[in-house]
Every structure is written in structure tokens, then in C-alpha cells.
Write a protein that holds these residues in place. Structure first.
Motif, PDB file in Angstrom:
ATOM      1  N   LEU A  73      17.947 102.815  55.981  1.00 52.09           N
ATOM      2  CA  LEU A  73      19.278 102.370  55.580  1.00 52.09           C
ATOM      3  C   LEU A  73      20.026 103.414  54.757  1.00 52.09           C
ATOM      4  CD1 LEU A  73      18.482  98.691  54.586  1.00 52.09           C
ATOM      5  CD2 LEU A  73      19.587  99.506  56.682  1.00 52.09           C
ATOM      6  N   THR A  74      19.318 104.430  54.289  1.00 56.66           N
ATOM      7  CA  THR A  74      19.952 105.484  53.480  1.00 56.66           C
ATOM      8  C   THR A  74      19.559 106.856  54.032  1.00 56.66           C
ATOM      9  OG1 THR A  74      18.110 105.461  51.900  1.00 56.66           O
ATOM     10  CG2 THR A  74      20.005 104.050  51.414  1.00 56.66           C
ATOM     11  N   PRO A  75      19.869 107.128  55.305  1.00 53.06           N
ATOM     12  CA  PRO A  75      19.463 108.414  55.896  1.00 53.06           C
ATOM     13  C   PRO A  75      20.180 109.582  55.248  1.00 53.06           C
ATOM     14  CG  PRO A  75      21.033 107.312  57.321  1.00 53.06           C
ATOM     15  CD  PRO A  75      20.702 106.329  56.223  1.00 53.06           C
ATOM     16  N   ARG A  76      19.597 110.757  55.414  1.00 49.71           N
ATOM     17  CA  ARG A  76      20.220 111.957  54.866  1.00 49.71           C
ATOM     18  C   ARG A  76      21.560 112.190  55.555  1.00 49.71           C
ATOM     19  NH1 ARG A  76      17.649 118.027  54.171  1.00 49.71           N
ATOM     20  NH2 ARG A  76      18.340 118.411  56.302  1.00 49.71           N
ATOM     21  N   PRO A  77      22.636 112.351  54.780  1.00 48.51           N
ATOM     22  CA  PRO A  77      23.949 112.574  55.404  1.00 48.51           C
ATOM     23  C   PRO A  77      23.936 113.807  56.301  1.00 48.51           C
ATOM     24  CG  PRO A  77      24.192 112.107  53.065  1.00 48.51           C
ATOM     25  CD  PRO A  77      22.725 112.300  53.307  1.00 48.51           C
ATOM     26  N   ALA A  78      24.585 113.685  57.458  1.00 46.55           N
ATOM     27  CA  ALA A  78      24.625 114.794  58.405  1.00 46.55           C
ATOM     28  C   ALA A  78      25.580 115.892  57.956  1.00 46.55           C
ATOM     29  CB  ALA A  78      25.026 114.285  59.789  1.00 46.55           C
ATOM     30  N   ARG A  79      26.558 115.532  57.146  1.00 42.75           N
ATOM     31  CA  ARG A  79      27.500 116.519  56.620  1.00 42.75           C
ATOM     32  C   ARG A  79      28.008 116.043  55.263  1.00 42.75           C
ATOM     33  NH1 ARG A  79      32.908 115.206  58.124  1.00 42.75           N
ATOM     34  NH2 ARG A  79      33.069 113.373  59.460  1.00 42.75           N
ATOM     35  N   ALA A  80      28.786 116.877  54.610  1.00 44.63           N
ATOM     36  CA  ALA A  80      29.167 116.586  53.227  1.00 44.63           C
ATOM     37  C   ALA A  80      29.952 115.293  53.098  1.00 44.63           C
ATOM     38  CB  ALA A  80      29.975 117.748  52.651  1.00 44.63           C
ATOM     39  N   ARG A  81      30.818 115.003  54.063  1.00 42.74           N
ATOM     40  CA  ARG A  81      31.698 113.839  53.967  1.00 42.74           C
ATOM     41  C   ARG A  81      31.680 113.060  55.277  1.00 42.74           C
ATOM     42  NH1 ARG A  81      33.827 118.128  51.353  1.00 42.74           N
ATOM     43  NH2 ARG A  81      34.484 117.846  49.170  1.00 42.74           N
ATOM     44  N   SER A  82      30.575 112.431  55.570  1.00 41.27           N
ATOM     45  CA  SER A  82      30.473 111.612  56.777  1.00 41.27           C
ATOM     46  C   SER A  82      31.294 110.337  56.610  1.00 41.27           C
ATOM     47  CB  SER A  82      29.010 111.240  57.047  1.00 41.27           C
ATOM     48  OG  SER A  82      28.220 112.390  57.260  1.00 41.27           O
ATOM     49  N   THR A  83      31.721 109.775  57.730  1.00 46.62           N
ATOM     50  CA  THR A  83      32.418 108.494  57.686  1.00 46.62           C
ATOM     51  C   THR A  83      31.420 107.364  57.885  1.00 46.62           C
ATOM     52  OG1 THR A  83      32.857 108.378  60.066  1.00 46.62           O
ATOM     53  CG2 THR A  83      34.446 109.593  58.687  1.00 46.62           C
ATOM     54  N   PHE A  84      31.810 106.164  57.489  1.00 40.78           N
ATOM     55  CA  PHE A  84      30.934 105.015  57.680  1.00 40.78           C
ATOM     56  C   PHE A  84      30.680 104.784  59.164  1.00 40.78           C
ATOM     57  CE2 PHE A  84      30.059 100.499  58.283  1.00 40.78           C
ATOM     58  CZ  PHE A  84      29.001 100.327  57.400  1.00 40.78           C
ATOM     59  N   ALA A  85      31.706 104.935  59.992  1.00 41.02           N
ATOM     60  CA  ALA A  85      31.538 104.711  61.431  1.00 41.02           C
ATOM     61  C   ALA A  85      30.504 105.675  62.018  1.00 41.02           C
ATOM     62  CB  ALA A  85      32.871 104.863  62.155  1.00 41.02           C
ATOM     63  N   GLU A  86      30.539 106.935  61.601  1.00 42.21           N
ATOM     64  CA  GLU A  86      29.566 107.920  62.090  1.00 42.21           C
ATOM     65  C   GLU A  86      28.153 107.526  61.674  1.00 42.21           C
ATOM     66  OE1 GLU A  86      32.409 111.920  61.879  1.00 42.21           O
ATOM     67  OE2 GLU A  86      31.149 111.352  60.174  1.00 42.21           O
ATOM     68  N   GLU A  87      28.007 107.130  60.433  1.00 44.63           N
ATOM     69  CA  GLU A  87      26.670 106.804  59.938  1.00 44.63           C
ATOM     70  C   GLU A  87      26.162 105.490  60.524  1.00 44.63           C
ATOM     71  OE1 GLU A  87      26.174 109.082  55.805  1.00 44.63           O
ATOM     72  OE2 GLU A  87      27.272 107.202  55.635  1.00 44.63           O
ATOM     73  N   LEU A  88      27.064 104.540  60.747  1.00 47.35           N
ATOM     74  CA  LEU A  88      26.639 103.277  61.353  1.00 47.35           C
ATOM     75  C   LEU A  88      26.145 103.518  62.775  1.00 47.35           C
ATOM     76  CD1 LEU A  88      26.449 100.204  60.826  1.00 47.35           C
ATOM     77  CD2 LEU A  88      28.663  99.998  61.976  1.00 47.35           C
ATOM     78  N   ALA A  89      26.796 104.419  63.496  1.00 46.11           N
ATOM     79  CA  ALA A  89      26.338 104.748  64.853  1.00 46.11           C
ATOM     80  C   ALA A  89      24.924 105.332  64.820  1.00 46.11           C
ATOM     81  CB  ALA A  89      27.304 105.717  65.512  1.00 46.11           C
ATOM     82  N   LEU A  90      24.646 106.178  63.835  1.00 47.99           N
ATOM     83  CA  LEU A  90      23.294 106.729  63.699  1.00 47.99           C
ATOM     84  C   LEU A  90      22.293 105.640  63.333  1.00 47.99           C
ATOM     85  CD1 LEU A  90      24.055 110.080  61.835  1.00 47.99           C
ATOM     86  CD2 LEU A  90      23.471 109.768  64.243  1.00 47.99           C
ATOM     87  N   LEU A  91      22.719 104.707  62.491  1.00 47.64           N
ATOM     88  CA  LEU A  91      21.835 103.598  62.136  1.00 47.64           C
ATOM     89  C   LEU A  91      21.489 102.777  63.368  1.00 47.64           C
ATOM     90  CD1 LEU A  91      20.404 101.772  60.055  1.00 47.64           C
ATOM     91  CD2 LEU A  91      22.584 100.568  59.770  1.00 47.64           C
ATOM     92  N   ARG A  92      22.477 102.498  64.195  1.00 52.69           N
ATOM     93  CA  ARG A  92      22.216 101.716  65.414  1.00 52.69           C
ATOM     94  C   ARG A  92      21.261 102.444  66.359  1.00 52.69           C
ATOM     95  NH1 ARG A  92      25.460  97.270  65.830  1.00 52.69           N
ATOM     96  NH2 ARG A  92      27.429  97.247  64.654  1.00 52.69           N
ATOM     97  N   ALA A  93      21.210 103.779  66.250  1.00 57.07           N
ATOM     98  CA  ALA A  93      20.322 104.569  67.112  1.00 57.07           C
ATOM     99  C   ALA A  93      18.924 104.747  66.531  1.00 57.07           C
ATOM    100  CB  ALA A  93      20.954 105.941  67.366  1.00 57.07           C
ATOM    101  N   THR A  94      18.659 104.130  65.380  1.00 55.94           N
ATOM    102  CA  THR A  94      17.324 104.212  64.776  1.00 55.94           C
ATOM    103  C   THR A  94      16.276 103.665  65.746  1.00 55.94           C
ATOM    104  OG1 THR A  94      18.248 103.891  62.559  1.00 55.94           O
ATOM    105  CG2 THR A  94      15.893 103.452  62.839  1.00 55.94           C
ATOM    106  N   PRO A  95      15.172 104.369  65.969  1.00 61.05           N
ATOM    107  CA  PRO A  95      14.104 103.799  66.808  1.00 61.05           C
ATOM    108  C   PRO A  95      13.611 102.480  66.210  1.00 61.05           C
ATOM    109  CG  PRO A  95      13.750 106.153  66.466  1.00 61.05           C
ATOM    110  CD  PRO A  95      14.869 105.752  65.547  1.00 61.05           C
ATOM    111  N   PRO A  96      13.681 101.377  66.954  1.00 60.67           N
ATOM    112  CA  PRO A  96      13.311 100.069  66.390  1.00 60.67           C
ATOM    113  C   PRO A  96      11.899 100.020  65.815  1.00 60.67           C
ATOM    114  CG  PRO A  96      14.463  99.788  68.468  1.00 60.67           C
ATOM    115  CD  PRO A  96      14.190 101.259  68.333  1.00 60.67           C
ATOM    116  N   GLU A  97      10.998 100.851  66.371  1.00 61.47           N
ATOM    117  CA  GLU A  97       9.616 100.817  65.893  1.00 61.47           C
ATOM    118  C   GLU A  97       9.478 101.328  64.453  1.00 61.47           C
ATOM    119  OE1 GLU A  97      10.072 104.589  68.453  1.00 61.47           O
ATOM    120  OE2 GLU A  97      10.706 102.472  68.525  1.00 61.47           O
TER     121      GLU A  97
END
Length: 327
Positions: A73-97
Motif C-alpha cells: 500500500l506504500t510502494p516506493r514512488p516511481a518519480r518525485a511527484r507521482s499522481t494518485f492515478a498513476e500510483e493507483l494503477a500500479l497498486l491495481r497491478a500488484t501480484p495478488p499472491e
């Protein structure tokens, strides 16, 4: 003691970043334990009606009784100023396992896992979707309209301050400014643990070319790494000036300053003790960015403000003359 071991090029890859997803997840700590976050109480009162319309059973379960949050739920930011939409997309791509082991690491042997989590992990893919949807609803209804613009302003001010410390005092002073328990010895960053901190898989973390990201947060009492030390290195630290989250715009009490600049421009000048953008100032004052922009242009032309560009954003701050007028 936790140590971060730097190779030859690792310090050059160390950077700052802030994360709206991280702050959304960590903000759930204040709903679980409001007494620990007194500066959030005005916001909690204001946001409660909207919060209670969310998936509160699940949101409450994303934070353990010890206020730990699963790493995904608190992944390392991909860049200095990521948007919530960008990070939520990465969260949805988390391997369910990953969900089961990360919830287990957060709850550990100390706290029983809530039924909503235990039942959800029976179908981790569907549970991941429910978590992402819940955070999306919480963000859009509670945090994005007014809370996040205020927080983002403080984040930007923090990053500007850390940059000045690094430029003027060096690396050792920079790390010490994040938390007095941090010390820098030239190739090793040491963090002295205290009671109640998370159990670490390892107390010896090698950066090993991966870079260290330093992330400010409103919801940490001290510096803290991720639960799983095998993840790309990330160190959270307490946001500077976080008490200001509950403050209203400062009143203008100097009659001379009001007569000289007018009430609106005087208030803007007082707000710019720390750098801020037009949009952030507009949110804080409850006016349109266009109105703020006109006043900023006048103050800039008068030599009371300076401005610098950060990506797409232009940030204003007081000059020495502006500081003198505000004394």
C-alpha cells in the motif's frame, strides 16, 4: 540499529519523492488512533461525514492496531511527484499472491487478522480490486478536494528545505535533519531503533545500485524503512512543519502592510514564508488560481517574490525584501 550500506555511486542515486497513495494509506492511522495525530483532528471532524460513506470496515483493516501498514500500500514512488492515478494503477497491478504474506508481515504474531482481511484473502485478486476501489473512493471523496492540496504544499516546502540543507551543510546534516536518530559515516547510514518499531527481516540493508528514496510523511514519528528490507530501499521520515496542516491562513494584523499592499496581497506575502505554487495558494485561500496569479505577478514585479520552476509547476517564495516587510 538498522544500517543502510552505500556503494560508490549509491549516494548519487539518493533522491526525495512524495507519494499521494502513501499519504492516503498512512492517513488511515489517524482514523484508528486520532489522539496520536492531534493536528489532523480538525480535518477528521470535517471529513467524517464523507468518510463514513466509504468502505470503512476495509479501510480500518488496512492499518493494524500497532499502526503498521502492508508494504504494497506504500510502494516506493516511481518519480518525485507521482499522481494518485498513476500510483493507483500500479497498486491495481500488484501480484495478488503478495497480499497474504504482506498482510501477515504487518499483523504478525501480535494482532489477530480482521475477518474482512481473512475472508478477502480467500480470493486475493478480487480483494485487491476491493482495496484499490476503497482507496480510490476515499481519495476522491475525502482527501483530494482540500486536504491533499494543503499537504502537497507542505511536501513541496519540505523538499525545498532539504535541498537547502544539502547545499549549505552537506550530506551528514541532511540525514540528521530527517531524524536525529540518523547518522552518516561516509558510506553507511545508521538508524537507531526504538521500542515499538517494526520487526525487520534484516538490520543490514545494502543499497547495491538500487538508489535510496527519502519520502516525507505526515504520519510517522520518526524515520522508518519498509517492513521487507528486500524491497527497493525506501526511508520514510516525518514531514517538516506538519503541525501547519491544521492552520488557517494567517491573519493580516499589520495595518501598514495592508495599506501598502492591500489585504489580499499582504496575506499572500505572509503565506509565502515557504515556497508554494499558484494552485496551492488558491486552495489555501479558497479563491481561484487566476485571482492569485494576478496578485503574485504584482508582488513579483515589485521584487517581493522570487520564482523557480519545478517540472510543470512554478513555485514562489519571498525575497529578502519580502521577508523584511513581513517582520
Amino acid at each position: 540499529m538498522i544500517t543502510f550500506r552505500f556503494g560508490v555511486d549509491d549516494l548519487a542515486r539518493t533522491s526525495f519523492a512524495y507519494s499521494p497513495l502513501q499519504e492516503a494509506a498512512f492517513s488511515l492511522r489517524s482514523w484508528r488512533d486520532p489522539a496520536r495525530y492531534p493536528h489532523q483532528r480538525p480535518w477528521l471532524r470535517r471529513l467524517r461525514p464523507a468518510f463514513e460513506r466509504q468502505d470503512t470496515e476495509l479501510l480500518a483493516a488496512l492499518v493494524t492496531p500497532r499502526l503498521w501498514v502492508p508494504d504494497f500500500l506504500t510502494p516506493r514512488p516511481a518519480r518525485a511527484r507521482s499522481t494518485f492515478a498513476e500510483e493507483l494503477a500500479l497498486l491495481r497491478a500488484t501480484p495478488p499472491e503478495l497480499l497474504a504474506p504482506e498482510f501477515a508481515a504487518a499483523y504478525g504474531e501480535f494482532d489477530p487478522m480482521p475477518p474482512v482481511v481473512a475472508e478477502g484473502l480467500a480470493d486475493p485478486a478480487a480483494f485487491l480490486t476491493r482495496i484499490a476501489d476503497a482507496l480510490d473512493g476515499y481519495w476522491s471523496s475525502c482527501l483530494a478536494p482540500h486536504w491533499w492540496p494543503r499537504v502537497q504544499s507542505l511536501m513541496e516546502a519540505d523538499l525545498a528545505y532539504r535541498g537547502r540543507v544539502l547545499a549549505e551543510q552537506g550530506t551528514g546534516a541532511l540525514f540528521a535533519s530527517l531524524d536525529p536518530r540518523l547518522s552518516w559515516t561516509g558510506d553507511v547510514l545508521c538508524l537507531v531503533q526504538r521500542g515499538g518499531m517494526r520487526p525487520w527481516h534484516s538490520d543490514d540493508i545494502r543499497i547495491a545500485g538500487r538508489g535510496l528514496v527519502l519520502a516525507p510523511t505526515l504520519f510517522a514519528g520518526g524515520a522508518q524503512p519498509m517492513i521487507d528490507s528486500s524491497l527497493p530501499p525506501l526511508l520514510f521520515y516525518p514531514l517538516r512543519g506538519r503541525a501547519a496542516i491544521s492552520e488557517e491562513p494567517p491573519p493580516v494584523t499589520g495595518d501598514a502592510l495592508i495599506r501598502l499592499l492591500g489585504r489580499a496581497r499582504a496575506r499572500l506575502l505572509l503565506l509565502l514564508a515557504e515556497p508554494a505554487s499558484t494552485t496551492e495558494l488558491a486552495h489555501r485561500l479558497g479563491v481561484t488560481p487566476g485571482a492569485v496569479s494576478q496578485h503574485l505577478a504584482v508582488l513579483y514585479d515589485a521584487g517581493l517574490l522570487g520564482r523557480t520552476r519545478h517540472g510543470r509547476s512554478v513555485r514562489y517564495s519571498r525575497t529578502g525584501l519580502g521577508d523584511e516587510l513581513c517582520r
